[in-house]
Write a protein that holds these residues in place. Structure first.
Motif, PDB file in Angstrom:
ATOM      1  N   THR A   1      60.127  76.133 121.529  1.00  0.00           N
ATOM      2  CA  THR A   1      59.829  77.141 122.555  1.00  0.00           C
ATOM      3  C   THR A   1      60.498  78.458 122.203  1.00  0.00           C
ATOM      4  O   THR A   1      59.913  79.520 122.370  1.00  0.00           O
ATOM      5  CB  THR A   1      60.349  76.697 123.942  1.00  0.00           C
ATOM      6  OG1 THR A   1      61.099  75.506 123.782  1.00  0.00           O
ATOM      7  CG2 THR A   1      59.217  76.451 124.881  1.00  0.00           C
TER       8      THR A   1
ATOM      9  N   ARG B   1      58.361  81.859 121.451  1.00  0.00           N
ATOM     10  CA  ARG B   1      58.376  82.709 122.631  1.00  0.00           C
ATOM     11  C   ARG B   1      58.208  84.160 122.201  1.00  0.00           C
ATOM     12  O   ARG B   1      58.747  84.600 121.206  1.00  0.00           O
ATOM     13  CB  ARG B   1      59.704  82.540 123.371  1.00  0.00           C
ATOM     14  CG  ARG B   1      59.687  83.146 124.765  1.00  0.00           C
ATOM     15  CD  ARG B   1      60.982  82.885 125.449  1.00  0.00           C
ATOM     16  NE  ARG B   1      62.097  83.376 124.651  1.00  0.00           N
ATOM     17  CZ  ARG B   1      63.328  82.897 124.752  1.00  0.00           C
ATOM     18  NH1 ARG B   1      63.589  81.892 125.552  1.00  0.00           N
ATOM     19  NH2 ARG B   1      64.300  83.400 124.019  1.00  0.00           N
ATOM     20  N   ARG B   2      57.426  84.876 122.971  1.00  0.00           N
ATOM     21  CA  ARG B   2      57.234  86.287 122.680  1.00  0.00           C
ATOM     22  C   ARG B   2      57.708  87.081 123.882  1.00  0.00           C
ATOM     23  O   ARG B   2      57.560  86.637 125.006  1.00  0.00           O
ATOM     24  CB  ARG B   2      55.757  86.582 122.434  1.00  0.00           C
ATOM     25  CG  ARG B   2      55.193  85.865 121.260  1.00  0.00           C
ATOM     26  CD  ARG B   2      55.491  86.609 119.980  1.00  0.00           C
ATOM     27  NE  ARG B   2      55.085  85.832 118.840  1.00  0.00           N
ATOM     28  CZ  ARG B   2      55.892  84.981 118.202  1.00  0.00           C
ATOM     29  NH1 ARG B   2      57.106  84.799 118.603  1.00  0.00           N
ATOM     30  NH2 ARG B   2      55.443  84.320 117.163  1.00  0.00           N
TER      31      ARG B   2
ATOM     32  N   GLU C   1      56.415  89.514 125.420  1.00  0.00           N
ATOM     33  CA  GLU C   1      55.396  89.802 126.438  1.00  0.00           C
ATOM     34  C   GLU C   1      55.062  88.576 127.271  1.00  0.00           C
ATOM     35  O   GLU C   1      54.452  88.676 128.324  1.00  0.00           O
ATOM     36  CB  GLU C   1      54.115  90.357 125.784  1.00  0.00           C
ATOM     37  CG  GLU C   1      53.363  89.384 124.909  1.00  0.00           C
ATOM     38  CD  GLU C   1      53.777  89.497 123.445  1.00  0.00           C
ATOM     39  OE1 GLU C   1      52.946  89.196 122.594  1.00  0.00           O
ATOM     40  OE2 GLU C   1      54.927  89.911 123.181  1.00  0.00           O
ATOM     41  N   ARG C   2      55.470  87.401 126.753  1.00  0.00           N
ATOM     42  CA  ARG C   2      55.150  86.202 127.505  1.00  0.00           C
ATOM     43  C   ARG C   2      56.336  85.692 128.304  1.00  0.00           C
ATOM     44  O   ARG C   2      56.225  84.730 129.032  1.00  0.00           O
ATOM     45  CB  ARG C   2      54.682  85.107 126.560  1.00  0.00           C
ATOM     46  CG  ARG C   2      53.242  85.292 126.194  1.00  0.00           C
ATOM     47  CD  ARG C   2      52.766  84.062 125.492  1.00  0.00           C
ATOM     48  NE  ARG C   2      52.115  84.491 124.256  1.00  0.00           N
ATOM     49  CZ  ARG C   2      52.487  84.100 123.082  1.00  0.00           C
ATOM     50  NH1 ARG C   2      53.490  83.259 122.958  1.00  0.00           N
ATOM     51  NH2 ARG C   2      51.864  84.506 122.030  1.00  0.00           N
TER      52      ARG C   2
ATOM     53  N   ALA D   1      55.674  85.298 131.869  1.00  0.00           N
ATOM     54  CA  ALA D   1      54.624  84.376 132.307  1.00  0.00           C
ATOM     55  C   ALA D   1      55.225  83.295 133.206  1.00  0.00           C
ATOM     56  O   ALA D   1      56.376  82.919 133.043  1.00  0.00           O
ATOM     57  CB  ALA D   1      53.959  83.732 131.097  1.00  0.00           C
TER      58      ALA D   1
ATOM     59  N   SER E   1      56.453  79.962 134.666  1.00  0.00           N
ATOM     60  CA  SER E   1      56.965  78.840 133.905  1.00  0.00           C
ATOM     61  C   SER E   1      56.219  77.548 134.229  1.00  0.00           C
ATOM     62  O   SER E   1      56.432  76.529 133.597  1.00  0.00           O
ATOM     63  CB  SER E   1      58.457  78.659 134.193  1.00  0.00           C
ATOM     64  OG  SER E   1      58.622  78.465 135.583  1.00  0.00           O
TER      65      SER E   1
ATOM     66  N   ASP F   1      50.017  79.762 126.863  1.00  0.00           N
ATOM     67  CA  ASP F   1      50.050  81.002 126.087  1.00  0.00           C
ATOM     68  C   ASP F   1      48.932  81.069 125.046  1.00  0.00           C
ATOM     69  O   ASP F   1      48.925  81.935 124.188  1.00  0.00           O
ATOM     70  CB  ASP F   1      51.405  81.128 125.392  1.00  0.00           C
ATOM     71  CG  ASP F   1      51.738  79.888 124.582  1.00  0.00           C
ATOM     72  OD1 ASP F   1      50.933  78.939 124.613  1.00  0.00           O
ATOM     73  OD2 ASP F   1      52.787  79.856 123.923  1.00  0.00           O
TER      74      ASP F   1
ATOM     75  N   SER G   1      48.336  78.857 122.718  1.00  0.00           N
ATOM     76  CA  SER G   1      48.610  78.137 121.476  1.00  0.00           C
ATOM     77  C   SER G   1      47.960  76.762 121.517  1.00  0.00           C
ATOM     78  O   SER G   1      47.731  76.201 122.587  1.00  0.00           O
ATOM     79  CB  SER G   1      50.118  77.996 121.288  1.00  0.00           C
ATOM     80  OG  SER G   1      50.649  77.193 122.313  1.00  0.00           O
TER      81      SER G   1
ATOM     82  N   GLU H   1      50.019  78.983 116.797  1.00  0.00           N
ATOM     83  CA  GLU H   1      50.045  80.086 117.738  1.00  0.00           C
ATOM     84  C   GLU H   1      48.641  80.638 117.945  1.00  0.00           C
ATOM     85  O   GLU H   1      47.872  80.787 117.001  1.00  0.00           O
ATOM     86  CB  GLU H   1      50.954  81.167 117.170  1.00  0.00           C
ATOM     87  CG  GLU H   1      51.659  81.941 118.230  1.00  0.00           C
ATOM     88  CD  GLU H   1      52.138  83.257 117.693  1.00  0.00           C
ATOM     89  OE1 GLU H   1      52.324  83.365 116.477  1.00  0.00           O
ATOM     90  OE2 GLU H   1      52.307  84.165 118.510  1.00  0.00           O
TER      91      GLU H   1
ATOM     92  N   ARG I   1      47.381  83.573 118.659  1.00  0.00           N
ATOM     93  CA  ARG I   1      46.916  84.812 118.040  1.00  0.00           C
ATOM     94  C   ARG I   1      46.788  84.696 116.524  1.00  0.00           C
ATOM     95  O   ARG I   1      46.375  85.639 115.862  1.00  0.00           O
ATOM     96  CB  ARG I   1      47.833  85.967 118.421  1.00  0.00           C
ATOM     97  CG  ARG I   1      49.215  85.880 117.851  1.00  0.00           C
ATOM     98  CD  ARG I   1      50.119  86.970 118.402  1.00  0.00           C
ATOM     99  NE  ARG I   1      51.448  86.800 117.871  1.00  0.00           N
ATOM    100  CZ  ARG I   1      52.058  87.710 117.096  1.00  0.00           C
ATOM    101  NH1 ARG I   1      51.458  88.819 116.788  1.00  0.00           N
ATOM    102  NH2 ARG I   1      53.273  87.480 116.651  1.00  0.00           N
TER     103      ARG I   1
END
Lengths: 518, 182
Positions: free
Chosen positions: A160, A164-165, A167-168, A171, A173, A273, A275, A291, A293
């Motif tokens: 995790t 983790r990014r 921008e997220r 989000a 949880s 997210d 993924s 991931e 993206r």
């Protein structure tokens, strides 16, 4: 200009990471100290068996083998003491080595995949092996960012953290996972058609052979023992047939066992997210996270045997995941051999639209059809002629030539099927291309993932007005070809898939004169 | 095994071109004329090796050249002569390149020909290299790589100064458009 490397190795003369002091370096789990000796013993099992069966008088090789085992165990233990890792300052860092201290580090935003696998021994001890995939590192053979021996909980925490990014972070949880595919017990009917058992049979045979050679068992004596059977008087062709059937049965069994071992409780999940997470395995478990993206598309592949029973597999096209390479071997699989409709459904839900999967493809035309046959004949005629000449002049037995005659209809059928597999389409922002007969692949590649075009034309393709258009990409197989498509159509697809790239080089008008030698 | 590649399901008619078909023109610039000599020399070296192997293996076996050995040697000589006469000139007509502020476009080959196009924004490295034989003819080659293992663009047989200028140009353009390039 230097290359853009995604992870770097630093020879650590000074204390590495002094910049981001405070984040402690962590060690692998202490239970790894048990794993190394056991693993060595298992690997040397043929040797040990040989020593035990044939007594201690096997001589030098056996002794040296044991010394080697002790040394590797020692090195393994040393590795535990010298390997540490941490995530700090937006980078993941792994420090290792005794005499040559080095730090392998990669920025977190270059992390593309996280692969968590647990071989049987690790599972017993509650350990896993975590491999971090970063864009280019997989082109090299080193296993730089691999943490061999974490507790399952620590691996989950690290996974995790790695994916983790910023921008997220905001989000919710609440986990809203979407299950895309769950293995059904009935899928096992596709297992015998995968032929993966061939490899298993070879490995087992190799293992047995090693035990035999270590124990000094002479296979020729076995031959004498079974000689009585040979005198039963069965004709040789019957014996060959029986042997072939037996081999086929063994391979089918091995394939089925392999299928269950690898894909038991297969699960494909889309995380909140975006993924993709693949979990699978009976004895050794494996869990891969790709991931969202990094995903550039999906490939549906149908090996001939599997196609015959209407099965197919799905393979991810993602950057940083080369198909069937190194540490990520097998990490790209999104669906094991399963019913065709299931493969189409899964591919559709990954792409978000069923159109590229189900839509009809444009055929490549008569010239491409003819080329399938001419290419076959260009290979077959010389071979057959040579065999005929050998029969005629060198009095070779005629059966190889007769065999080549018998293979011709099969080859023609293959050529026809290869043509029927050819197709392409541009559906929305997805390039779809299909080709192949022994393994038919339908690749659906996002146009945004295309980073260049290769337009290849052999002499004969130019005469037939055809071209092979190759979309190059950083994902998956690195290249996806639209084979033997009319040149105008190739230019049209390339221009529409990546707007603007070709326009400076396009002109209207009649075709260019063929460039030939003067 | 009887289904069509697309299978059943929604049918999306693939639209045929309604406008006039566009065709792709070759890149603008030829490579250096010296490249013809370079390719000839390179091929000559290869053929000399083949002939040397034949002479070394075949001649000492028995005294003199017997029939089929001489025939093989003659066939090699004919093939070499044809290759050396045709290949370099054909290649020179095919090998072309062009670099705009948006893309690099190359064309290479002779019997089989390849055109490659890569957008500047996807370029990862630009290298220039000079082998010993190329140095003899004052030539350089330029290699442009992208993040794809399948996409290197190679421009062979450029004059040394021209290659360096191209590398500088490309490096500047690439730096102006930095990104992940994948």
């Amino acid at each position: 200009m230097s290359s853009v490397s995604s992870d770097e190795v630093v020879e650590a003369g000074e204390r590495p990471g002094a910049l981001e002091g405070g984040v402690p370096w962590r060690r692998l789990d202490v239970r790894m100290l048990v794993v190394h000796p056991i693993r060595e013993v298992v690997q040397r099992l043929p040797l040990l068996a040989g020593v035990l069966i044939a007594g201690t008088s096997t001589g030098r090789t056996g002794l040296w083998g044991l010394v080697g085992a002790v040394v590797t165990v020692g090195l393994g233990l040393l590795r535990w003491f010298t390997t540490t890792y941490r995530v700090a300052g937006g980078r993941v860092q792994v420090r290792r080595g005794l005499l040559r201290r080095q730090v392998v580090s990669a920025p977190l935003d270059r992390v593309r995949t996280v692969d968590v696998s647990a071989p049987a021994l690790y599972r017993v001890l509650g350990l896993v092996r975590l491999t971090v995939g970063t864009g280019q590192s997989d082109r090299r053979s080193n296993t730089g960012l691999r943490l061999d021996g974490l507790t399952a909980a620590e691996a989950e925490r690290l996974r995790t953290e790695l994916l983790r990014r910023p921008e997220r972070a905001a989000a919710p949880s609440v986990v809203t996972e979407e299950v895309l595919a769950l293995a059904a017990p009935s899928w096992i009917r596709y297992a015998p058609f995968t032929l993966s058992g061939f490899l298993t049979v070879f490995v087992i045979a190799g293992f047995a052979w090693r035990i035999a050679s270590e124990a000094r068992i002479d296979p020729r004596r076995l031959g004498q023992a079974t000689a009585g059977y040979a005198q039963l008087g069965a004709p040789p062709w019957l014996e060959a047939l029986a042997a072939a059937l037996l081999l086929l049965a063994v391979v089918a069994c091995a394939s089925t066992i392999g299928y269950v071992l690898a894909f038991y409780r297969f699960r494909l999940v889309r995380g909140p997210d975006g993924s993709l997470q693949v979990g699978r395995g009976l004895v050794s478990t494996r869990s891969t996270t790709i991931e969202g993206r990094r995903l550039r598309g999906v490939e549906i592949s149908e090996p001939l045997l599997l196609r015959a029973v209407q099965g197919a597999r799905c393979i991810a096209i993602a950057t940083g995941l080369r198909v069937g390479r190194g540490a990520e071997r097998g990490g790209t699989l999104l669906l094991p051999p399963a019913p065709m409709e299931e493969a189409r459904r899964v591919a559709g839900s990954i792409l978000g639209t069923a159109e590229p999967v189900a839509g009809r493809l444009a055929p490549h035309g008569a010239a491409a059809h003819r080329r399938r046959y001419t290419r076959l004949l260009l290979a077959w005629i010389p071979i057959s002629t040579v065999l005929l000449v050998l029969v005629w002049r060198m009095s070779l037995p005629p059966w190889p030539w007769e065999g080549s005659l018998a293979l011709l209809p099969l080859g023609l059928a293959l050529a026809h099927d290869r043509y029927r597999s050819l197709g392409h389409a541009l559906v929305g922002r997805t390039l779809v291309t299909s080709r192949g007969s022994l393994v038919r692949r339908r690749c659906m590649l996002a146009c945004d993932g295309i980073i260049g075009w290769n337009l290849d034309q052999s002499f004969f393709q130019r005469r037939a007005g055809l071209a092979t258009l190759v979309a190059t990409t950083a994902a998956g197989r690195q290249q996806y070809a639209v084979q033997d498509v009319p040149l105008d159509e190739a230019v049209r697809i390339a221009d529409r898939a990546v707007p603007g790239l070709l326009s400076p080089f396009l002109v209207a008008g009649e075709p260019e004169p063929e460039a030939v030698a003067s | 095994m009887t289904d069509v590649p697309g299978g059943s399901g929604q049918v999306e008619e693939v639209d045929r071109p309604v406008t006039e078909a566009l065709r792709i023109r070759p890149p603008r610039h030829l490579v250096s004329p010296m490249a013809v000599r370079y390719w000839t020399a390179r091929a000559l070296v290869g053929w000399l090796v083949v002939v040397a192997i034949q002479l070394a293996l075949l001649v000492p076996a028995h005294a003199g050249l017997t029939g089929w050995r001489a025939a093989l040697l003659a066939a090699t000589a004919v093939a070499a002569a044809a290759h050396l006469a045709i290949m370099p000139r054909w290649r020179y007509r095919v090998h072309r390149w062009e670099a705009t502020s948006q893309a690099v476009y190359t064309q290479a080959g002779w019997f089989s020909q390849q055109r490659r196009i890569a957008p500047i924004s996807r370029i990862q490295t630009v290298d220039t290299e000079r082998g010993p034989l190329e140095q003899l003819f004052g030539l350089s080659n330029v290699t442009v790589t992208t993040a794809s293992a399948a996409g290197p663009l190679k421009i062979h047989g450029l004059e040394r100064d021209r290659a360096q200028a191209l590398v500088d140009d490309l490096t500047r353009s690439v730096e102006a458009s930095r990104g992940d390039a994948t």
